[in-house]
Design a protein around this motif. Sequence first.
Motif, PDB file in Angstrom:
ATOM      1  N   PHE A  21       0.814  -1.213   0.000  1.00  0.00           N
ATOM      2  CA  PHE A  21       0.000   0.000   0.000  1.00  0.00           C
ATOM      3  C   PHE A  21       0.849   1.264   0.000  1.00  0.00           C
ATOM      4  CE2 PHE A  21      -2.738  -3.306   1.626  1.00  0.00           C
ATOM      5  CZ  PHE A  21      -3.836  -3.151   0.811  1.00  0.00           C
ATOM      6  N   HIS A  22       2.157   1.130   0.246  1.00  0.00           N
ATOM      7  CA  HIS A  22       3.067   2.262   0.080  1.00  0.00           C
ATOM      8  C   HIS A  22       3.374   2.341  -1.412  1.00  0.00           C
ATOM      9  CE1 HIS A  22       3.485   1.878   4.403  1.00  0.00           C
ATOM     10  NE2 HIS A  22       4.047   3.078   4.393  1.00  0.00           N
ATOM     11  N   ASN A  23       3.185   3.492  -1.987  1.00  0.00           N
ATOM     12  CA  ASN A  23       3.188   3.626  -3.437  1.00  0.00           C
ATOM     13  C   ASN A  23       4.568   3.858  -4.015  1.00  0.00           C
ATOM     14  OD1 ASN A  23       0.208   3.587  -3.747  1.00  0.00           O
ATOM     15  ND2 ASN A  23       0.404   5.356  -2.394  1.00  0.00           N
ATOM     16  N   LYS A  24       4.826   3.209  -5.160  1.00  0.00           N
ATOM     17  CA  LYS A  24       6.052   3.377  -5.932  1.00  0.00           C
ATOM     18  C   LYS A  24       5.750   4.307  -7.093  1.00  0.00           C
ATOM     19  CE  LYS A  24      10.080   2.029  -7.854  1.00  0.00           C
ATOM     20  NZ  LYS A  24      10.379   3.261  -8.541  1.00  0.00           N
ATOM     21  N   CYS A  25       6.637   5.271  -7.340  1.00  0.00           N
ATOM     22  CA  CYS A  25       6.388   6.231  -8.422  1.00  0.00           C
ATOM     23  C   CYS A  25       6.826   5.652  -9.764  1.00  0.00           C
ATOM     24  CB  CYS A  25       7.099   7.549  -8.143  1.00  0.00           C
ATOM     25  SG  CYS A  25       8.876   7.477  -8.351  1.00  0.00           S
ATOM     26  N   SER A  26       6.637   6.426 -10.821  1.00  0.00           N
ATOM     27  CA  SER A  26       6.920   5.975 -12.178  1.00  0.00           C
ATOM     28  C   SER A  26       8.402   5.987 -12.522  1.00  0.00           C
ATOM     29  CB  SER A  26       6.153   6.857 -13.170  1.00  0.00           C
ATOM     30  OG  SER A  26       6.541   8.208 -13.003  1.00  0.00           O
ATOM     31  N   GLN A  27       9.236   6.618 -11.720  1.00  0.00           N
ATOM     32  CA  GLN A  27      10.673   6.663 -11.992  1.00  0.00           C
ATOM     33  C   GLN A  27      11.321   5.347 -11.562  1.00  0.00           C
ATOM     34  OE1 GLN A  27      12.451   9.086 -13.499  1.00  0.00           O
ATOM     35  NE2 GLN A  27      10.555  10.202 -13.843  1.00  0.00           N
ATOM     36  N   ARG A  28      12.076   4.743 -12.488  1.00  0.00           N
ATOM     37  CA  ARG A  28      12.671   3.435 -12.222  1.00  0.00           C
ATOM     38  C   ARG A  28      13.765   3.511 -11.152  1.00  0.00           C
ATOM     39  NH1 ARG A  28      14.647   0.517 -17.443  1.00  0.00           N
ATOM     40  NH2 ARG A  28      15.286   2.663 -17.708  1.00  0.00           N
ATOM     41  N   ASP A  29      14.523   4.607 -11.136  1.00  0.00           N
ATOM     42  CA  ASP A  29      15.645   4.721 -10.199  1.00  0.00           C
ATOM     43  C   ASP A  29      15.243   5.212  -8.818  1.00  0.00           C
ATOM     44  OD1 ASP A  29      17.235   3.907 -12.253  1.00  0.00           O
ATOM     45  OD2 ASP A  29      17.830   5.945 -12.843  1.00  0.00           O
ATOM     46  N   CYS A  30      14.008   5.601  -8.632  1.00  0.00           N
ATOM     47  CA  CYS A  30      13.544   6.113  -7.335  1.00  0.00           C
ATOM     48  C   CYS A  30      13.043   4.949  -6.480  1.00  0.00           C
ATOM     49  CB  CYS A  30      12.430   7.143  -7.522  1.00  0.00           C
ATOM     50  SG  CYS A  30      11.817   7.794  -5.951  1.00  0.00           S
ATOM     51  N   TYR A  31      13.532   4.869  -5.250  1.00  0.00           N
ATOM     52  CA  TYR A  31      13.115   3.795  -4.335  1.00  0.00           C
ATOM     53  C   TYR A  31      12.431   4.351  -3.091  1.00  0.00           C
ATOM     54  CZ  TYR A  31      15.920   0.787  -7.249  1.00  0.00           C
ATOM     55  OH  TYR A  31      16.400   0.101  -8.317  1.00  0.00           O
ATOM     56  N   HIS A  32      11.826   5.520  -3.239  1.00  0.00           N
ATOM     57  CA  HIS A  32      11.121   6.129  -2.107  1.00  0.00           C
ATOM     58  C   HIS A  32       9.736   5.500  -1.970  1.00  0.00           C
ATOM     59  CE1 HIS A  32       9.901   9.097   0.820  1.00  0.00           C
ATOM     60  NE2 HIS A  32       8.809   9.323   0.110  1.00  0.00           N
ATOM     61  N   SER A  33       9.395   5.058  -0.772  1.00  0.00           N
ATOM     62  CA  SER A  33       8.063   4.482  -0.538  1.00  0.00           C
ATOM     63  C   SER A  33       7.136   5.610  -0.096  1.00  0.00           C
ATOM     64  CB  SER A  33       8.125   3.386   0.522  1.00  0.00           C
ATOM     65  OG  SER A  33       8.626   3.896   1.723  1.00  0.00           O
ATOM     66  N   ASN A  34       6.300   6.039  -1.003  1.00  0.00           N
ATOM     67  CA  ASN A  34       5.346   7.109  -0.708  1.00  0.00           C
ATOM     68  C   ASN A  34       4.251   6.589   0.209  1.00  0.00           C
ATOM     69  OD1 ASN A  34       6.215   9.426  -2.508  1.00  0.00           O
ATOM     70  ND2 ASN A  34       6.171   7.732  -3.954  1.00  0.00           N
ATOM     71  N   ASN A  35       3.705   7.460   1.016  1.00  0.00           N
ATOM     72  CA  ASN A  35       2.677   7.065   1.983  1.00  0.00           C
ATOM     73  C   ASN A  35       1.427   6.536   1.288  1.00  0.00           C
ATOM     74  OD1 ASN A  35       4.207   7.762   4.190  1.00  0.00           O
ATOM     75  ND2 ASN A  35       3.474   9.869   4.201  1.00  0.00           N
ATOM     76  N   PRO A  36       0.691   5.640   1.962  1.00  0.00           N
ATOM     77  CA  PRO A  36      -0.573   5.164   1.400  1.00  0.00           C
ATOM     78  C   PRO A  36      -1.555   6.323   1.231  1.00  0.00           C
ATOM     79  CG  PRO A  36       0.107   3.774   3.232  1.00  0.00           C
ATOM     80  CD  PRO A  36       1.025   4.953   3.206  1.00  0.00           C
ATOM     81  N   GLN A  37      -2.314   6.300   0.146  1.00  0.00           N
ATOM     82  CA  GLN A  37      -3.284   7.353  -0.144  1.00  0.00           C
ATOM     83  C   GLN A  37      -4.687   6.760  -0.147  1.00  0.00           C
ATOM     84  OE1 GLN A  37      -2.462  10.477  -0.333  1.00  0.00           O
ATOM     85  NE2 GLN A  37      -0.253  10.165  -0.373  1.00  0.00           N
ATOM     86  N   THR A  38      -5.635   7.467   0.428  1.00  0.00           N
ATOM     87  CA  THR A  38      -7.010   6.965   0.522  1.00  0.00           C
ATOM     88  C   THR A  38      -7.979   7.740  -0.379  1.00  0.00           C
ATOM     89  OG1 THR A  38      -7.426   8.407   2.394  1.00  0.00           O
ATOM     90  CG2 THR A  38      -6.694   6.166   2.885  1.00  0.00           C
ATOM     91  N   VAL A  39      -7.434   8.604  -1.244  1.00  0.00           N
ATOM     92  CA  VAL A  39      -8.271   9.396  -2.143  1.00  0.00           C
ATOM     93  C   VAL A  39      -7.776   9.190  -3.573  1.00  0.00           C
ATOM     94  CG1 VAL A  39      -9.043  11.726  -2.727  1.00  0.00           C
ATOM     95  CG2 VAL A  39      -8.671  11.105  -0.345  1.00  0.00           C
ATOM     96  N   LYS A  40      -8.701   8.974  -4.476  1.00  0.00           N
ATOM     97  CA  LYS A  40      -8.395   8.772  -5.884  1.00  0.00           C
ATOM     98  C   LYS A  40      -7.696  10.014  -6.438  1.00  0.00           C
ATOM     99  CE  LYS A  40     -10.804   8.394 -10.276  1.00  0.00           C
ATOM    100  NZ  LYS A  40     -12.097   8.231 -10.923  1.00  0.00           N
ATOM    101  N   GLY A  41      -6.666   9.784  -7.301  1.00  0.00           N
ATOM    102  CA  GLY A  41      -5.989  10.916  -7.923  1.00  0.00           C
ATOM    103  C   GLY A  41      -4.590  10.578  -8.375  1.00  0.00           C
ATOM    104  N   VAL A  42      -3.896  11.569  -8.920  1.00  0.00           N
ATOM    105  CA  VAL A  42      -2.503  11.443  -9.346  1.00  0.00           C
ATOM    106  C   VAL A  42      -1.665  12.253  -8.364  1.00  0.00           C
ATOM    107  CG1 VAL A  42      -0.847  11.892 -11.193  1.00  0.00           C
ATOM    108  CG2 VAL A  42      -3.174  11.173 -11.748  1.00  0.00           C
ATOM    109  N   TYR A  43      -0.622  11.631  -7.836  1.00  0.00           N
ATOM    110  CA  TYR A  43       0.199  12.255  -6.800  1.00  0.00           C
ATOM    111  C   TYR A  43       1.638  12.381  -7.260  1.00  0.00           C
ATOM    112  CZ  TYR A  43      -3.726  11.371  -3.685  1.00  0.00           C
ATOM    113  OH  TYR A  43      -4.959  11.348  -3.109  1.00  0.00           O
ATOM    114  N   GLN A  44       2.306  13.408  -6.777  1.00  0.00           N
ATOM    115  CA  GLN A  44       3.719  13.658  -7.044  1.00  0.00           C
ATOM    116  C   GLN A  44       4.548  12.843  -6.045  1.00  0.00           C
ATOM    117  OE1 GLN A  44       4.201  16.083  -9.615  1.00  0.00           O
ATOM    118  NE2 GLN A  44       6.212  15.127  -9.599  1.00  0.00           N
ATOM    119  N   CYS A  45       5.636  12.240  -6.517  1.00  0.00           N
ATOM    120  CA  CYS A  45       6.513  11.464  -5.623  1.00  0.00           C
ATOM    121  C   CYS A  45       7.204  12.401  -4.637  1.00  0.00           C
ATOM    122  CB  CYS A  45       7.562  10.714  -6.446  1.00  0.00           C
ATOM    123  SG  CYS A  45       8.698   9.751  -5.426  1.00  0.00           S
TER     124      CYS A  45
END
Length: 173
Positions: A21-45
């Motif tokens: 549930f921790h989100n991975k962004c579209s960048q292949r080299d980024c390994y930051h685990s973004n916080n879980p989101q409970t609202v539909k949408g597009v988020y910035q890493c």
Amino acid sequence: MMFFTKKPKPSALPPGWPSPFHNKCSQRDCYHSNNPQTVKGVYQCRGVPGGFYCEGTYKISSARARETEHYLQEMAMARRSAEEEQRKRKTSEMRRPERRGVMNPADMRISDERNRLGVGQAPRTRGTENKRPPIFAPYSGHRPSQSVIESEYQTDQIMMHLYPERQIQPRWI
């Protein structure tokens, strides 16, 4: 006849990821685990790979948002039950008369006086608690275990530092 087995699909998440549930962004080299989101949408890493802000984004669908909401509720319930269990454990330990670690000074004084009474000794009276009791008979009882002696010695050391006016002497020197 030839049978083919499906190869397991490699996970899109890097090894050691906190949860799916921790989100991975579209960048292949980024390994930051973004916080879980409970609202539909597009988020910035929120990651900072290599010292620069990550340009990646991640998308949350409404179904994924509902799943995440359910996951976060389960985690909150699990955390609350663990905290409640910890609180109950602490409460039950505090209620035990011989709890480890911290003892009530009044309990220590009573057990101290009981343990120091030897064969043929009268109980102490008020005003004589600062004096060492006279020894009338040689020690004829069994010697306590080393762990009992060490714990009594530590208790005496604590009492000596907490109440210097009482002039407490260690039981086992």
